[in-house]
Scaffold this active site. Structure first.
Site, PDB file in Angstrom:
ATOM      1  N   GLY A 238       0.815  -1.208   0.000  1.00  0.00           N
ATOM      2  CA  GLY A 238       0.000   0.000   0.000  1.00  0.00           C
ATOM      3  C   GLY A 238       0.847   1.255   0.000  1.00  0.00           C
ATOM      4  CE  LYS A 239       1.091   4.701  -5.244  1.00  0.00           C
ATOM      5  NZ  LYS A 239       1.975   5.080  -6.350  1.00  0.00           N
TER       6      LYS A 239
ATOM      7  CG  ASP B   8     -10.102  10.192   7.463  1.00  0.00           C
ATOM      8  OD1 ASP B   8     -11.178  10.491   6.908  1.00  0.00           O
ATOM      9  OD2 ASP B   8      -9.055   9.988   6.834  1.00  0.00           O
TER      10      ASP B   8
ATOM     11  N   GLY C 202       3.193   8.122   2.924  1.00  0.00           N
ATOM     12  CA  GLY C 202       4.181   7.064   2.953  1.00  0.00           C
ATOM     13  C   GLY C 202       3.712   5.784   2.303  1.00  0.00           C
ATOM     14  CE  LYS C 203       6.630   4.458  -2.365  1.00  0.00           C
ATOM     15  NZ  LYS C 203       7.706   4.042  -3.304  1.00  0.00           N
ATOM     16  CB  VAL C 204       1.876  -0.057   4.058  1.00  0.00           C
ATOM     17  CG1 VAL C 204       1.757  -1.221   5.039  1.00  0.00           C
ATOM     18  CG2 VAL C 204       1.336   1.225   4.686  1.00  0.00           C
TER      19      VAL C 204
ATOM     20  CE  LYS D 199       1.196   5.559   7.930  1.00  0.00           C
ATOM     21  NZ  LYS D 199      -0.029   5.956   8.695  1.00  0.00           N
TER      22      LYS D 199
END
Length: 337
Positions: free
Chosen positions: A29-30, A145, A34-36, A51
């Site tokens: 993911g991103k 959120d 950032g990215k995961v 992360k």
């Protein structure tokens, strides 16, 4: 001396945690911050999600405060239905957070593929999420959120809240006033001059459950201004069919009653809020949950109504391909200077 013989330097797992503790696996993911990617701790072989956020990019996006606040909040929290923080560290280029790995994908992924969930599924998710919202609010933390994108399933099908990037502490006598969150899930009181606190999460839960059942969000607008007006004043319909698949729905009166109670515009009358901050009495007393033992639920003793397919990736595989082909500065262990 460098690693001339191709042997890895020994890792001190009793020392300060760093990236060298982990084998780096696929990117899953991103986001804006950032990215995961999946990682494996080298000594225990336990799998986590990593992360990571580039420091320079973080400064450019003026996101340093958000990232540090997210880490601080996660360090205070530990719950069965949260994506919990396990380690946090940094090197010269990146900040890292090692969190629980959720292999079941987020609710958005499954919603996009099915068009909507069964009533049994959303009741189960509602009960699990109610327990963790109560836990957070008792500790004066509001997420702000809540939406399908930020709700992750583990491999058994349990639902967990993630992404505390805009979460905040609050005080009853010092309300929040920023329009933070995703507009379609924001509670009406966010737009009022009096400010808001924890009650907004219960509205967002209602908007999320409505979308998961009917396939569309409860309120729409061709502009942000129109959407805001509709959230604050438009009558809410409960159709007899899924708005995406057009398939008929058999929805119980208790289910509709609970959704209406969450999407109550007066926060003082909204379910989840009427028993006081962090008190679940009004939720547990609702007839939709008559068969739910919330203590057993929190111990994860119930079988979830949906179990993600373990033989397929429950995330967009393009993330891994982009990381492989497009990443100019691949992630590697770099000792701090």
């Amino acid at each position: 001396m460098g690693n001339l013989l191709g042997k890895e330097e020994p890792i001190d797992f009793n020392g300060e945690v760093d990236l060298h503790w982990f084998n780096l696996l696929r990117c899953v993911g991103k986001g804006a911050f950032g990215k995961v990617r999946i990682v494996e701790r080298r000594d225990t072989k336990k799998i986590f999600a990593l992360k990571y956020i580039n420091k320079i990019q973080c400064i450019k996006m003026k996101a340093v405060h958000n990232i540090l606040r997210e880490r601080a909040l996660l360090e205070e929290l530990q719950h069965p239905f949260l994506v919990n923080l396990r380690y946090a560290f940094q090197d010269d280029e990146n900040m890292f957070m090692v969190i629980d790995l959720m292999m079941g994908g987020d609710l958005r992924f499954h919603l996009d593929r099915t068009g909507g969930f069964t009533e049994a599924m959303i009741r189960y998710y509602a009960a699990e999420l109610a327990t963790v919202l109560s836990y957070m609010h008792k500790r004066r933390i509001v997420h702000r959120d809540l939406k399908p994108d930020n709700l992750l399933l583990d491999d058994r099908g349990h639902c967990h809240i993630t992404d505390f990037n805009i979460a905040s502490r609050f005080e009853e006598n010092k309300v929040l006033k920023s329009h933070s969150g995703t507009l379609a899930y924001m509670a009406p009181e966010v737009f009022e001059s009096n400010g808001y606190t924890w009650t907004v999460d219960w509205w967002s839960l209602g908007a999320t459950l409505y979308e998961c059942l009917y396939g569309r969000r409860p309120f729409h607008g061709s502009t942000n201004e129109e959407l805001t007006v509709n959230i604050r004043s438009k009558h809410l319909d409960f159709p007899t069919y899924n708005l995406v698949t057009k398939q008929p729905l058999q929805v119980s009166k208790d289910c509709i009653s609970f959704l209406q109670a969450l999407l109550e515009r007066d926060p003082k009358k909204r379910i989840g809020c009427t028993s006081g901050r962090g008190n679940l009495d009004d939720v547990m007393a609702h007839p939709w949950f008559a068969a739910v033992d919330f203590e057993r639920l929190t111990r994860k003793e119930y079988q979830p109504p949906f179990v993600p397919d373990a033989n397929h990736a429950n995330f967009d595989a393009m993330y891994d391909l982009e990381e492989l082909l497009l990443e100019e500065n691949p992630l590697t262990h770099r000792p701090r200077k």
